[in-house]
Design an enzyme around this catalytic site. Structure first.
Site, PDB file in Angstrom:
ATOM      1  N   ASP A 112       0.747  -1.068  -0.041  1.00 12.97           N
ATOM      2  CA  ASP A 112      -0.209  -0.004  -0.024  1.00 12.97           C
ATOM      3  C   ASP A 112       0.831   1.291   0.055  1.00 12.97           C
ATOM      4  O   ASP A 112       1.566   1.425   1.093  1.00 12.97           O
ATOM      5  CB  ASP A 112      -0.800   0.023   1.168  1.00 12.97           C
ATOM      6  CG  ASP A 112      -1.864   1.293   1.357  1.00 12.97           C
ATOM      7  OD1 ASP A 112      -2.025   1.883   0.048  1.00 12.97           O
ATOM      8  OD2 ASP A 112      -2.433   1.592   2.414  1.00 12.97           O
ATOM      9  N   ASP A 165      -1.548   5.162  -5.680  1.00 10.51           N
ATOM     10  CA  ASP A 165      -1.948   4.069  -4.844  1.00 10.51           C
ATOM     11  C   ASP A 165      -2.062   2.625  -4.984  1.00 10.51           C
ATOM     12  O   ASP A 165      -3.110   2.571  -5.592  1.00 10.51           O
ATOM     13  CB  ASP A 165      -3.090   4.926  -4.076  1.00 10.51           C
ATOM     14  CG  ASP A 165      -3.485   4.113  -2.688  1.00 10.51           C
ATOM     15  OD1 ASP A 165      -2.896   3.509  -2.357  1.00 10.51           O
ATOM     16  OD2 ASP A 165      -4.755   4.316  -2.638  1.00 10.51           O
TER      17      ASP A 165
END
Length: 489
Positions: A98, A314
Site C-alpha cells: 500500500d 496508490d
C-alpha cells in the site's frame, strides 16, 4: 527490567486502545497462482476502495527483495500482497502492498474482528509480542512514537503510557492498536550474492481491532510504503539498511504476482515526474488526459493539488478514480471513439460495451500527461475491466470510477499494473515504464563506497538461486585476495 518489558509486551495485545489527541543474474520466483473463484460485484469493489480513501546491520548497499502475490483483477482478488517475517523466532505475515499509507501493521493475537481464515489460500497469523524474544513496546516518551504523531498516525494511550494508533474510515470501519519494535527478517542481495535472513529493527503496529477486510480476500495487515517517518522504507533508510528508493512491477495477467524491491529498477524507457512537495501521499501533477492523441476539454484546475485535491498514486486502490469534471469527458471520448464497433450499455451504473472482437483492435489508446513532460500510456486493458464473456460476446466496462464533489484523481492497480514504478524519495520524483513484469529487471543500489551496484532481481527462481554467502565468508575471501596480491608486490 526484562520481566517488566515482557509483561508490557503481552499487555499491548490485551488492553483496549484509548488515544488522546553491477551484479550478476540471481533468481527467486515471485509468483503464485491465485484461485479464480472469489468474484466480486463492481459496487462492492468501489465500496472497498472508498473505505481506504479515508486514510489516504549496517548495509553494504544491497537490495532488499520481497515476494509479490495477488492480482489487480477485481473479480479474482483485487489486491497485491507480500510476505514478511517478523519477530524472534520469525513468523510469516501476509500484508497488502500500500503506497497510500505509511504504517506497517499486522493483526495482534487478541484482535477483535480480525478475520480467522482467508479465501486466498494463505495461512493467517497473529502477532504475539509475548512469544517474540526481541519484541519491545513503544512508550509515549520513545522518540519513535513522535514519527507517527507528526503524521497523525499515533497518539499516547491514557491508560498505560504506550504509543497507540487508531485509523478510522468513512464507513465506520477501521483498525486500532499499539506500536511495537521487533526484528524484520529479509533477504538481501549484495552484488551476485544472496545474504539470507538479514534483520533490522523496525517499529510496526499490532492491531487489536479491525474490520477492513472480508474473509474471501483477507490478509494479515497492511504494508504502508509512504514517505513519512513511521514507514518501513524510511526506517530502513535511516539505519543505512536500504536506500530511500523502492520499486515495483505488478503483473496484470496470468495469475498476477510481480516484483517489489527496496532499490531502483533501472530501465532505459523510464520517464519521471516530480512529486508535489509537502503532501502526505504520493501526489503528482496531472496536467491533461488524451484519447487517441487528442487532449480532452478538461480545465487543468480540475487536477491541481490543493486543499485535499490532486492526483495520488496508490497501490492500495484496486480501480482508478476521476473527479466528475474529468470523468464525464473521458467516458464520452471513449464511447464516441468506439460507437461504430461496439454496443454501449449501462450496467449497474457503469458505462460498458458489448463487443465480439478484441478490445485492442477497437478501443483507443489513452495517455495521462504529467508535469515534466512525462506521459503514462494506457492500453485498453489499463482502463477497461472485463465483466463477462459468453459465447464469444464480451462485456467490457470503464474501470475508471467517478468521484463526486471531490477534485481528486486516484491511480490504482488497474492503471499501475504491467509497468515498472520507481519511487525516488531522495530526488522527490516518481518514474514509470511499460514492462512485462514476468521478466527480469536490473536494480540499482548505492553501495557504501558511493558507487552504483546492479543486481538482476526479477527472474529469481528456486532452482537458480544466487550464491548464499555469509558476510564472514566474504570477509575471509577478501583477506585471502589481499595476501595473494601482497606476495607479488
Amino acid at each position: 527490567m526484562a520481566a517488566a518489558l515482557f509483561s508490557t509486551a503481552i499487555l499491548i495485545c490485551l488492553l483496549p486502545v484509548s488515544v488522546s489527541s553491477s551484479g550478476f543474474p540471481a533468481a527467486l520466483k515471485l509468483e503464485r497462482a491465485i484461485p479464480a473463484n472469489h468474484e466480486m460485484e463492481m459496487n462492492e469493489l468501489k465500496a472497498r476502495d472508498r473505505t481506504r480513501h479515508g486514510r489516504l546491520l549496517q548495509s553494504l548497499g544491497g537490495v532488499v527483495d520481497f515476494p509479490v502475490d495477488g492480482t489487480f483483477d477485481p473479480f479474482v482478488v483485487g489486491l497485491y500482497y507480500t510476505k514478511l517475517r517478523l519477530g524472534s523466532p520469525p513468523r510469516d505475515f501476509y500484508v497488502q502492498i500500500d503506497t497510500g499509507s505509511d504504517v506497517l501493521w499486522v493483526s495482534c493475537a487478541s484482535c477483535n474482528g480480525c478475520p480467522q481464515t482467508s479465501g486466498l489460500q494463505i495461512q493467517l497469523n497473529y502477532f504475539d509480542p509475548g512469544s517474540s524474544a526481541t519484541a519491545t513496546p513503544i512508550s509515549c516518551s520513545d522518540q519513535r512514537c513522535s514519527w507517527g504523531v507528526q503524521s497523525s498516525d499515533s497518539g499516547c494511550s491514557v491508560q498505560n503510557n504506550l504509543c497507540a494508533y487508531t485509523f478510522q474510515y468513512g464507513d465506520g470501519s477501521g483498525t486500532s492498536g499499539y506500536y511495537v519494535s521487533d526484528l524484520l527478517q529479509f533477504d538481501m542481495i549484495v552484488g551476485s550474492s544472496l545474504v539470507p535472513n538479514s534483520t533490522a529493527q523496525v517499529v510496526f503496529g499490532t492491531s487489536q481491532t479491525g474490520d477492513l477486510v472480508k474473509p474471501d480476500r483477507a490478509v494479515d495487515g497492511i504494508f504502508g510504503f509512504g514517505q513519512q517517518g513511521m514507514s518501513v522504507i524510511s526506517q530502513l533508510a535511516s539505519q543505512g539498511v536500504a536506500p530511500r528508493v523502492f520499486s515495483h512491477c505488478l503483473k496484470g495477467e496470468n495469475g498476477g504476482g510481480g516484483i517489489l524491491v527496496l532499490g531502483e529498477i533501472v530501465e532505459p524507457n523510464m520517464v519521471f515526474t516530480p512529486l508535489v512537495p509537502s503532501q502526505p501521499h504520493y501526489n503528482v501533477n496531472l496536467l491533461s488526459i488524451s484519447v487517441n492523441g487528442q487532449a480532452l476539454p478538461i480545465n487543468p484546475s480540475v487536477f491541481s493539488t490543493s486543499n485535499g485535491q490532486g492526483t495520488i498514486i496508490d497501490t492500495g486502490t484496486t480501480l482508478a478514480y476521476l473527479s466528475e469534471a474529468a470523468y464525464i469527458p473521458f467516458v464520452e471520448a471513449i464511447t464516441n471513439a468506439v460507437s461504430q464497433s461496439v454496443r454501449p450499455v449501462v450496467s449497474k451504473g457503469n458505462q460498458c460495451y458489448v463487443l465480439t472482437s478484441s478490445v485492442a483492435d477497437v478501443f483507443p489508446p489513452v495517455s495521462l500527461n504529467f508535469a515534466g513532460g512525462a506521459s503514462m500510456f494506457l492500453n485498453p486493458q489499463d482502463y477497461l475491466i472485463q465483466q463477462n464473456n459468453v459465447g464469444g460476446t464480451a462485456v467490457w466496462c470503464i474501470g475508471f470510477q467517478r468521484i463526486q464533489n471531490q477534485g481528486i484523481t486516484i491511480l490504482g492497480d488497474l492503471v499501475l499494473k504491467d509497468k515498472i514504478f520507481v519511487y525516488d524519495l531522495v530526488g522527490q520524483r516518481i518514474g514509470w515504464a511499460n514492462y512485462d513484469c514476468s521478466m527480469s529487471v536490473n536494480v540499482s543500489a548505492t553501495s557504501s563506497s558511493g558507487r552504483s551496484e546492479y543486481v538482476n532481481a526479477g527472474q529469481f527462481s528456486d532452482n537458480a538461486a544466487p550464491q548464499k554467502l555469509s558476510l564472514d565468508i566474504v570477509g575471509n575471501i577478501i583477506m585471502l585476495l589481499l595476501l595473494v596480491i601482497n606476495m607479488f608486490l
